[in-house]
Design a protein around this motif. Structure first.
Motif, PDB file in Angstrom:
ATOM      1  N   ARG A  65       0.848  -1.186   0.000  1.00 31.61           N
ATOM      2  CA  ARG A  65       0.000   0.000   0.000  1.00 31.61           C
ATOM      3  C   ARG A  65       0.880   1.231   0.000  1.00 31.61           C
ATOM      4  NH1 ARG A  65      -4.576  -1.490   4.539  1.00 31.61           N
ATOM      5  NH2 ARG A  65      -5.596  -3.084   3.297  1.00 31.61           N
ATOM      6  N   PRO A  83      -3.507   3.777  -3.005  1.00 32.82           N
ATOM      7  CA  PRO A  83      -3.784   2.579  -3.802  1.00 32.82           C
ATOM      8  C   PRO A  83      -3.184   1.350  -3.119  1.00 32.82           C
ATOM      9  CG  PRO A  83      -1.920   3.726  -4.723  1.00 32.82           C
ATOM     10  CD  PRO A  83      -2.386   4.537  -3.526  1.00 32.82           C
ATOM     11  N   GLU A  84      -3.700   0.173  -3.493  1.00 30.12           N
ATOM     12  CA  GLU A  84      -3.186  -1.084  -2.957  1.00 30.12           C
ATOM     13  C   GLU A  84      -2.816  -1.984  -4.132  1.00 30.12           C
ATOM     14  OE1 GLU A  84      -4.886  -3.529   0.511  1.00 30.12           O
ATOM     15  OE2 GLU A  84      -5.788  -4.409  -1.276  1.00 30.12           O
ATOM     16  N   SER A  89      -5.480  -8.961  -4.798  1.00 29.10           N
ATOM     17  CA  SER A  89      -6.394  -7.923  -5.281  1.00 29.10           C
ATOM     18  C   SER A  89      -6.063  -7.478  -6.694  1.00 29.10           C
ATOM     19  CB  SER A  89      -6.359  -6.719  -4.341  1.00 29.10           C
ATOM     20  OG  SER A  89      -5.090  -6.089  -4.400  1.00 29.10           O
ATOM     21  N   GLY A  91      -4.732  -5.013  -7.598  1.00 29.14           N
ATOM     22  CA  GLY A  91      -4.586  -3.563  -7.547  1.00 29.14           C
ATOM     23  C   GLY A  91      -5.944  -2.904  -7.445  1.00 29.14           C
ATOM     24  N   GLN A  92      -6.068  -1.997  -6.508  1.00 30.27           N
ATOM     25  CA  GLN A  92      -7.325  -1.284  -6.336  1.00 30.27           C
ATOM     26  C   GLN A  92      -7.065   0.046  -5.648  1.00 30.27           C
ATOM     27  OE1 GLN A  92     -10.033  -3.326  -3.718  1.00 30.27           O
ATOM     28  NE2 GLN A  92      -8.405  -4.043  -2.385  1.00 30.27           N
ATOM     29  N   LEU A  93      -7.978   0.963  -5.839  1.00 30.24           N
ATOM     30  CA  LEU A  93      -7.898   2.254  -5.171  1.00 30.24           C
ATOM     31  C   LEU A  93      -8.666   2.157  -3.867  1.00 30.24           C
ATOM     32  CD1 LEU A  93      -7.066   5.213  -5.192  1.00 30.24           C
ATOM     33  CD2 LEU A  93      -9.190   5.706  -6.403  1.00 30.24           C
ATOM     34  N   LEU A  94      -7.981   2.307  -2.745  1.00 28.16           N
ATOM     35  CA  LEU A  94      -8.646   2.243  -1.449  1.00 28.16           C
ATOM     36  C   LEU A  94      -9.219   3.593  -1.053  1.00 28.16           C
ATOM     37  CD1 LEU A  94      -6.182   0.011   0.583  1.00 28.16           C
ATOM     38  CD2 LEU A  94      -8.288  -0.658  -0.558  1.00 28.16           C
ATOM     39  N   ASN A 170     -17.966   2.224  -4.841  1.00 26.03           N
ATOM     40  CA  ASN A 170     -16.576   2.663  -4.815  1.00 26.03           C
ATOM     41  C   ASN A 170     -16.230   3.415  -6.096  1.00 26.03           C
ATOM     42  OD1 ASN A 170     -16.179   1.422  -2.356  1.00 26.03           O
ATOM     43  ND2 ASN A 170     -15.525  -0.500  -3.290  1.00 26.03           N
ATOM     44  N   ASP A 172     -13.919   2.708  -8.076  1.00 28.80           N
ATOM     45  CA  ASP A 172     -13.599   1.727  -9.109  1.00 28.80           C
ATOM     46  C   ASP A 172     -14.848   1.126  -9.757  1.00 28.80           C
ATOM     47  OD1 ASP A 172     -10.929   2.111  -8.635  1.00 28.80           O
ATOM     48  OD2 ASP A 172     -10.779   0.416  -7.256  1.00 28.80           O
ATOM     49  N   ASP A 173     -16.043   1.285  -9.128  1.00 31.73           N
ATOM     50  CA  ASP A 173     -17.271   0.674  -9.652  1.00 31.73           C
ATOM     51  C   ASP A 173     -17.930   1.563 -10.684  1.00 31.73           C
ATOM     52  OD1 ASP A 173     -16.844  -1.431  -8.004  1.00 31.73           O
ATOM     53  OD2 ASP A 173     -18.296  -0.811  -6.485  1.00 31.73           O
TER      54      ASP A 173
END
Length: 173
Positions: A65, A83-84, A89, A91-94, A170, A172-173
């Motif tokens: 992270r 981001p993670e 995962s 990769g995703q934006l937390l 989120n 990302d959605d």
């Protein structure tokens, strides 16, 4: 009579300061900006040793992270970006939000962030050691959401409020 000359106002120093430490991360401070870069990583090391045979060592980073936070131009306007990256995962934006502090007692936050509304204790990000939480925390916390939240204190700090409007999706959605 001769008037005394007024002292000139001190000009801004424009001195930039850079610090680095294992607990503070990389910090940049100047008269107009404050930036911090942190990283939280999960390192895994394994060793496969055979008696009378070879040893195979392997190291991986299943989760990483990055955190970039700070303020630019006005210390009352701050931002947070996290981001993670990881094998599980992909990769995703937390978190990604901006926060405006009207005064030290009140502020407005807009973006995607961990909501303070929960039926369980929310540990600080720096204290989270595992990639997933236990069953109770997963079932009872609301997690991250996208929206806006006003928060602050009144009655000399005796009362705190958090009022939010979220869209349940989120970024990302």
């Amino acid at each position: 009579p001769v008037a005394a000359a007024s002292p000139a106002a001190a000009p801004p120093t424009n001195d930039a300061r850079v610090k680095f430490g294992p607990t503070t991360g990389l910090r940049f401070d100047s008269d107009t900006a404050h930036l911090e870069l942190h990283t939280f990583n999960w390192f895994r090391a394994t060793s496969d040793s055979r008696i009378g045979g070879s040893t195979r060592a392997q190291a991986t980073i299943p989760l990483a992270r990055l955190v970039l936070q700070g303020s630019v131009l006005d210390p009352r306007l701050s931002f947070f970006f996290q981001p993670e990256f990881g094998a599980a995962s992909g990769g995703q934006l937390l978190d990604l939000f901006a926060e405006w502090h009207f005064d030290p007692r009140s502020g407005l936050r807009i973006g995607q962030f961990r909501t303070p509304y929960s039926r369980a204790y929310i540990p600080p990000l720096s204290n989270i050691e595992l990639t997933e939480r236990g069953l109770v925390s997963d079932e009872f916390r609301l997690g991250r959401d996208t929206g806006a939240m006003a928060s602050g204190d009144f009655a000399s700090g005796r009362l705190h409020y958090d009022l939010g409007l979220f869209n349940a999706a989120n970024i990302d959605d």
